[in-house]
Design an enzyme around this catalytic site. Structure first.
Site, short mmCIF file in Angstrom:
data_model
loop_
_atom_site.label_atom_id
_atom_site.label_comp_id
_atom_site.label_asym_id
_atom_site.label_seq_id
_atom_site.Cartn_x
_atom_site.Cartn_y
_atom_site.Cartn_z
N ARG A 151 36.59 60.14 -6.70
CA ARG A 151 37.11 61.33 -6.02
C ARG A 151 35.98 62.27 -5.65
O ARG A 151 36.10 63.10 -4.75
CB ARG A 151 38.16 62.02 -6.89
CG ARG A 151 38.74 63.31 -6.26
CD ARG A 151 40.02 63.76 -6.94
NE ARG A 151 39.87 63.98 -8.35
CZ ARG A 151 39.39 65.10 -8.91
NH1 ARG A 151 38.99 66.10 -8.16
NH2 ARG A 151 39.31 65.21 -10.23
N TYR A 178 45.44 69.64 19.34
CA TYR A 178 46.22 68.57 18.72
C TYR A 178 47.34 69.19 17.89
O TYR A 178 47.13 70.19 17.19
CB TYR A 178 45.29 67.72 17.84
CG TYR A 178 46.01 66.81 16.88
CD1 TYR A 178 46.92 65.86 17.33
CD2 TYR A 178 45.78 66.91 15.52
CE1 TYR A 178 47.58 65.04 16.45
CE2 TYR A 178 46.43 66.08 14.62
CZ TYR A 178 47.33 65.14 15.09
OH TYR A 178 47.99 64.32 14.21
N ASP A 220 35.94 70.20 16.92
CA ASP A 220 36.59 68.90 16.79
C ASP A 220 36.00 68.01 17.88
O ASP A 220 36.27 68.19 19.06
CB ASP A 220 38.11 69.05 16.96
CG ASP A 220 38.86 67.75 16.75
OD1 ASP A 220 38.24 66.68 16.88
OD2 ASP A 220 40.08 67.81 16.48
N LYS A 226 39.93 57.33 14.92
CA LYS A 226 39.94 57.09 16.36
C LYS A 226 38.72 56.28 16.79
O LYS A 226 38.51 55.17 16.32
CB LYS A 226 40.02 58.44 17.09
CG LYS A 226 41.09 59.41 16.52
CD LYS A 226 42.48 58.81 16.45
CE LYS A 226 43.58 59.84 16.21
NZ LYS A 226 43.53 60.55 14.93
#
Length: 406
Positions: free
Chosen positions: A58, A122, A196, A221
């Site tokens: 983690r 988005y 972004d 993506k």
């Protein structure tokens, strides 16, 4: 390495690679929840270091590290600091783009602060701001940042703006904002800037060139490129901040990636330049075809001279890219029929995979955005978004043609 790498594909293939102690050619999948210590002193050293490596997955994992270093190297490729030294960046790999964005926002903002962003984001970004950040006392300011004349007045009116978050090109209208100008004004008012860069990838656009503080990607993506794994990454130029405050939020929110998805991302990154070249070539051809079709009302593609951001995109991007949206003259009904008639192109949300993906933003990716807001931002009921793949261009155009004309 003795000689500095000079090409994108060389950086994508070789940067960040970790020599495996068993001499595996490719960085293995480090499928472990925890790591062992040779002795107590080594354990204490690892916990005391700013680089929380080989402790607990983690907190970090070698499979994450290779992707983090590779993407940071791509974003910094060819860029220099003011003193002429090579720009160095620090990245944190997350389980999703939304997880990376959560770390970005919560490590930089507290109740009473404001975040400034723009129209046509988005849907997940918009909802995270308006439904989560707003709920904990962070003010959300959405303005038309394509109108640079209003920028200084916005900062004067809202002195509590601590972060400006840009998405360029934006999803799904493919509008762009001027990274350089907005960053210059934001810095004058003491605000940080994040971008972004998902649609463009570092191959087409490098926001750090213009002085931004953070770059964000949904690695799901184009960086992965094959639709095999969800992921997100946050890259920052303040290395100490990224290793301390940003890392603390990353670790405590539990938004870390996993070794299997990191392995898939690492393999996808190696072909980024090759894929983007074909994506871009096909995207331009599809946009030209649609723009000249008698049944198409309008096309949003920044490579068309008619697009309002054509010149801006030429200034800050190497190519307009493979993303576009368009509306047929028959509106929503014509759009639905078009999508239903497609035979080769894929009906699916997301983007950046090797196959051409077609979706309907109003009912899919932006369904959580109020209709009046959607329409104000140009996300009409009939708008179709297309992520153009790397298939043979003739086959893509044949499928589009039969779907429109059937």
């Amino acid at each position: 390495m003795k000689n500095e790498l000079t090409g994108w594909s060389s950086v994508a293939v070789h940067s960040g690679n970790i020599q495996d102690p068993n001499y595996a050619h490719l960085t293995p999948i480090y499928a472990t929840s925890t790591f062992v210590f040779d002795n107590a002193e080594q354990g204490m050293e690892r916990f005391g270091s700013l680089d929380k490596e080989n402790i607990y997955t983690r907190w970090g994992n070698p499979s994450f590290k290779v992707c983090e270093q590779k993407i940071a190297a791509l974003e910094a490729f060819g860029l220099k600091n003011e003193d002429g030294t090579a720009l160095e960046l620090k990245a944190l790999l997350h389980a999703s783009g939304q997880a990376a964005m959560s770390t970005l926002f919560f490590s930089n903002l507290v109740s009473g602060d404001a975040i400034l962003s723009h129209q046509s984001l988005y849907g997940g970004s918009y909802e995270l701001m308006t439904k989560i950040l707003a709920g904990v006392g962070i003010e959300i300011i959405i303005e038309d940042l394509s109108d640079l004349s209003i920028l200084e007045s916005v900062f004067r009116k809202h002195p509590n703006i601590k972060l400006v978050h840009l998405e360029t090109p934006a999803n799904p209208t493919i509008r762009c904002v001027d990274i350089e100008h907005i960053t210059r004004v934001a810095k004058a008012y003491g605000a940080l800037v994040s971008v972004d860069n998902t649609f463009a990838t570092p191959y087409l656009q490098q926001p750090f060139k213009y002085g931004v503080d953070f770059v964000f990607h949904s690695t799901t993506k184009f960086l992965n490129g094959h639709g095999t794994a969800i992921g997100g990454i946050l890259i920052g130029k303040n290395i100490h901040f990224m290793k301390t405050k940003a890392w603390k939020w990353y670790a405590l929110l539990g938004g870390n990636g996993n070794p299997f998805d990191a392995y898939l991302l690492n393999q996808g990154l190696k072909t980024l330049e090759l894929r983007m070249e074909k994506h871009c070539e096909n995207g331009a051809a599809v946009a030209e075809y649609l723009n000249s079709h008698i049944k198409v009302d309008h096309v949003n593609y920044i490579g068309l001279p008619s697009h309002p951001d054509f010149l801006l995109a030429k200034k800050q991007m190497r190519h307009p890219g493979p993303m576009l949206s368009f509306e047929l003259k028959g509106g929503l009904e014509a759009g639905k029929k078009f999508i239903d008639r497609l035979e080769m192109c894929t009906r699916a949300v997301s983007l950046g995979t090797v196959d051409t993906l077609v979706s309907h933003p109003a009912s899919m990716t932006h369904v959580g955005v109020p209709k009046e807001e959607r329409l104000k931002y140009g996300i009409t009921d009939g708008l179709i978004r297309m992520s153009v793949g790397i298939e043979n261009i003739k086959d893509i155009l044949n499928d589009i043609e039969q779907a429109i004309d059937a």
